[in-house]
Design a protein around this motif. Structure first.
Motif, PDB file in Angstrom:
ATOM      1  N   HIS A  53       0.857  -1.190   0.000  1.00  0.00           N
ATOM      2  CA  HIS A  53       0.000   0.000   0.000  1.00  0.00           C
ATOM      3  C   HIS A  53       0.892   1.239   0.000  1.00  0.00           C
ATOM      4  O   HIS A  53       1.760   1.377   0.867  1.00  0.00           O
ATOM      5  CB  HIS A  53      -0.908   0.017   1.228  1.00  0.00           C
ATOM      6  CG  HIS A  53      -1.764  -1.216   1.339  1.00  0.00           C
ATOM      7  ND1 HIS A  53      -2.950  -1.355   0.660  1.00  0.00           N
ATOM      8  CD2 HIS A  53      -1.574  -2.378   2.013  1.00  0.00           C
ATOM      9  CE1 HIS A  53      -3.477  -2.541   0.934  1.00  0.00           C
ATOM     10  NE2 HIS A  53      -2.653  -3.173   1.756  1.00  0.00           N
ATOM     11  N   ILE A  54       0.647   2.107  -0.962  1.00  0.00           N
ATOM     12  CA  ILE A  54       1.460   3.322  -1.092  1.00  0.00           C
ATOM     13  C   ILE A  54       0.653   4.523  -0.602  1.00  0.00           C
ATOM     14  O   ILE A  54      -0.526   4.669  -0.944  1.00  0.00           O
ATOM     15  CB  ILE A  54       1.844   3.550  -2.577  1.00  0.00           C
ATOM     16  CG1 ILE A  54       2.735   2.406  -3.070  1.00  0.00           C
ATOM     17  CG2 ILE A  54       2.540   4.900  -2.757  1.00  0.00           C
ATOM     18  CD1 ILE A  54       2.971   2.438  -4.580  1.00  0.00           C
ATOM     19  N   GLY A  55       1.307   5.365   0.178  1.00  0.00           N
ATOM     20  CA  GLY A  55       0.701   6.632   0.589  1.00  0.00           C
ATOM     21  C   GLY A  55       1.572   7.780   0.098  1.00  0.00           C
ATOM     22  O   GLY A  55       2.798   7.709   0.172  1.00  0.00           O
ATOM     23  N   ALA A  56       0.930   8.833  -0.422  1.00  0.00           N
ATOM     24  CA  ALA A  56       1.652  10.052  -0.810  1.00  0.00           C
ATOM     25  C   ALA A  56       1.273  11.137   0.186  1.00  0.00           C
ATOM     26  O   ALA A  56       0.087  11.390   0.407  1.00  0.00           O
ATOM     27  CB  ALA A  56       1.266  10.472  -2.225  1.00  0.00           C
ATOM     28  N   TYR A  57       2.276  11.747   0.791  1.00  0.00           N
ATOM     29  CA  TYR A  57       2.060  12.764   1.824  1.00  0.00           C
ATOM     30  C   TYR A  57       2.638  14.102   1.371  1.00  0.00           C
ATOM     31  O   TYR A  57       3.807  14.170   0.983  1.00  0.00           O
ATOM     32  CB  TYR A  57       2.735  12.350   3.142  1.00  0.00           C
ATOM     33  CG  TYR A  57       2.085  11.151   3.786  1.00  0.00           C
ATOM     34  CD1 TYR A  57       1.161  11.311   4.813  1.00  0.00           C
ATOM     35  CD2 TYR A  57       2.371   9.854   3.355  1.00  0.00           C
ATOM     36  CE1 TYR A  57       0.550  10.220   5.394  1.00  0.00           C
ATOM     37  CE2 TYR A  57       1.753   8.749   3.932  1.00  0.00           C
ATOM     38  CZ  TYR A  57       0.845   8.947   4.949  1.00  0.00           C
ATOM     39  OH  TYR A  57       0.239   7.857   5.525  1.00  0.00           O
ATOM     40  N   GLN A  58       1.796  15.126   1.422  1.00  0.00           N
ATOM     41  CA  GLN A  58       2.236  16.483   1.108  1.00  0.00           C
ATOM     42  C   GLN A  58       2.228  17.266   2.410  1.00  0.00           C
ATOM     43  O   GLN A  58       1.164  17.381   3.053  1.00  0.00           O
ATOM     44  CB  GLN A  58       1.267  17.117   0.104  1.00  0.00           C
ATOM     45  CG  GLN A  58       1.629  18.519  -0.318  1.00  0.00           C
ATOM     46  CD  GLN A  58       2.459  18.542  -1.586  1.00  0.00           C
ATOM     47  OE1 GLN A  58       1.986  18.146  -2.638  1.00  0.00           O
ATOM     48  NE2 GLN A  58       3.697  18.982  -1.480  1.00  0.00           N
ATOM     49  N   ASN A  59       3.379  17.761   2.807  1.00  0.00           N
ATOM     50  CA  ASN A  59       3.506  18.470   4.098  1.00  0.00           C
ATOM     51  C   ASN A  59       2.888  17.668   5.241  1.00  0.00           C
ATOM     52  O   ASN A  59       2.212  18.211   6.109  1.00  0.00           O
ATOM     53  CB  ASN A  59       2.847  19.846   4.015  1.00  0.00           C
ATOM     54  CG  ASN A  59       3.510  20.714   2.977  1.00  0.00           C
ATOM     55  OD1 ASN A  59       4.730  20.741   2.885  1.00  0.00           O
ATOM     56  ND2 ASN A  59       2.714  21.387   2.163  1.00  0.00           N
ATOM     57  N   GLY A  60       3.058  16.361   5.211  1.00  0.00           N
ATOM     58  CA  GLY A  60       2.578  15.497   6.295  1.00  0.00           C
ATOM     59  C   GLY A  60       1.133  15.039   6.146  1.00  0.00           C
ATOM     60  O   GLY A  60       0.661  14.234   6.951  1.00  0.00           O
ATOM     61  N   ASN A  61       0.415  15.554   5.157  1.00  0.00           N
ATOM     62  CA  ASN A  61      -0.988  15.161   4.960  1.00  0.00           C
ATOM     63  C   ASN A  61      -1.109  14.111   3.849  1.00  0.00           C
ATOM     64  O   ASN A  61      -0.518  14.275   2.775  1.00  0.00           O
ATOM     65  CB  ASN A  61      -1.841  16.375   4.563  1.00  0.00           C
ATOM     66  CG  ASN A  61      -1.803  17.441   5.626  1.00  0.00           C
ATOM     67  OD1 ASN A  61      -1.982  17.148   6.813  1.00  0.00           O
ATOM     68  ND2 ASN A  61      -1.545  18.678   5.223  1.00  0.00           N
ATOM     69  N   LEU A  62      -1.924  13.078   4.129  1.00  0.00           N
ATOM     70  CA  LEU A  62      -2.136  12.036   3.118  1.00  0.00           C
ATOM     71  C   LEU A  62      -2.953  12.608   1.962  1.00  0.00           C
ATOM     72  O   LEU A  62      -4.084  13.069   2.159  1.00  0.00           O
ATOM     73  CB  LEU A  62      -2.888  10.850   3.743  1.00  0.00           C
ATOM     74  CG  LEU A  62      -3.121   9.655   2.822  1.00  0.00           C
ATOM     75  CD1 LEU A  62      -1.814   8.944   2.477  1.00  0.00           C
ATOM     76  CD2 LEU A  62      -4.096   8.666   3.461  1.00  0.00           C
ATOM     77  N   VAL A  63      -2.372  12.595   0.756  1.00  0.00           N
ATOM     78  CA  VAL A  63      -3.074  13.181  -0.400  1.00  0.00           C
ATOM     79  C   VAL A  63      -3.379  12.151  -1.489  1.00  0.00           C
ATOM     80  O   VAL A  63      -4.183  12.424  -2.388  1.00  0.00           O
ATOM     81  CB  VAL A  63      -2.285  14.364  -1.008  1.00  0.00           C
ATOM     82  CG1 VAL A  63      -2.315  15.563  -0.080  1.00  0.00           C
ATOM     83  CG2 VAL A  63      -0.848  13.966  -1.330  1.00  0.00           C
TER      84      VAL A  63
END
Ligand SMILES: CC(C)(COP(=O)(O)OP(=O)(O)OC[C@H]1O[C@@H](n2cnc3c(N)ncnc32)[C@H](O)[C@@H]1OP(=O)(O)O)[C@@H](O)C(=O)NCCC(=O)NCCS
Length: 158
Positions: A53-63
């Protein structure tokens, strides 16, 4: 750019990493299962050891999220293969290149694991996105109940 198999940092405080199945739920629910119970966010095979499972985080937020499930598709090619599932970018972050970056990260991870094929049941509305990412349609459009028309798309990984 810093990269290992389970962690990648790019520019603009954007981090891609491997996460647990449940960590995907906020984005799966908002984008892929809106209005449905949270339990609808659990997919078959989510907890298998081979599933990623891949998560992309922008400034710590899951996007954004995506799931990679080990699954051959012998109708395309009878080789070691994975299926992309649950690909979703948060509404206000779509169209900014994040989806393509997740696909690139997924392909890098799978290539390191010597996987030769990545395929997905693409929503009709997402066909131009996957085509842009280098994926090819296979076969006819078919209906997935309560979700809508889809087509199988694939890319050979080197
Ligand atoms: C489909 C989805 C994952 C794409 O992610 P995204 O971050 O919005 O897409 P990107 O910004 O990375 O797009 C990458 C490229 O594809 C192109 N593209 C994306 N959607 C497109 C469309 N509908 N038509 C034409 N081109 C499209 C972009 O223009 C971009 O091109 P470029 O690299 O030449 O600039 C995202 O929009 C989403 O979550 N949609 C809702 C859920 C969904 O449909 N998931 C897929 C289920 S199979």
């Amino acid at each position: 750019m810093l990269h290992s198999i389970d962690f990648m940092i790019t520019q603009n405080n954007l981090v891609f990493k491997l996460i647990s199945p449940k960590e995907t739920y906020p984005v799966r629910h908002a984008i892929l299962r809106a209005g449905k119970p949270l339990s609808s966010c659990k997919f078959d095979g989510d907890d298998l050891k081979t599933t990623l499972h891949i998560g992309a985080y922008q400034n710590g937020n899951l996007v954004g999220v995506a799931t990679l499930l080990e699954a051959k598709n012998s109708a395309i090619l009878d080789v070691n293969a994975y299926q992309l599932r649950g690909m979703a970018i948060h509404q206000d972050q779509q169209g900014k290149g994040l989806g393509k970056k997740i696909i690139n990260y997924a392909e890098t991870i799978l290539q390191e694991k010597h996987v030769l094929l990545l395929w997905m049941n693409a929503r009709e509305s997402a066909i131009p996105f996957y085509t842009n990412c280098g994926y090819t349609k296979s076969g006819r459009i078919f209906d997935i109940e309560k979700v809508g028309p889809h087509v199988v798309m694939f890319k050979k990984l080197k």
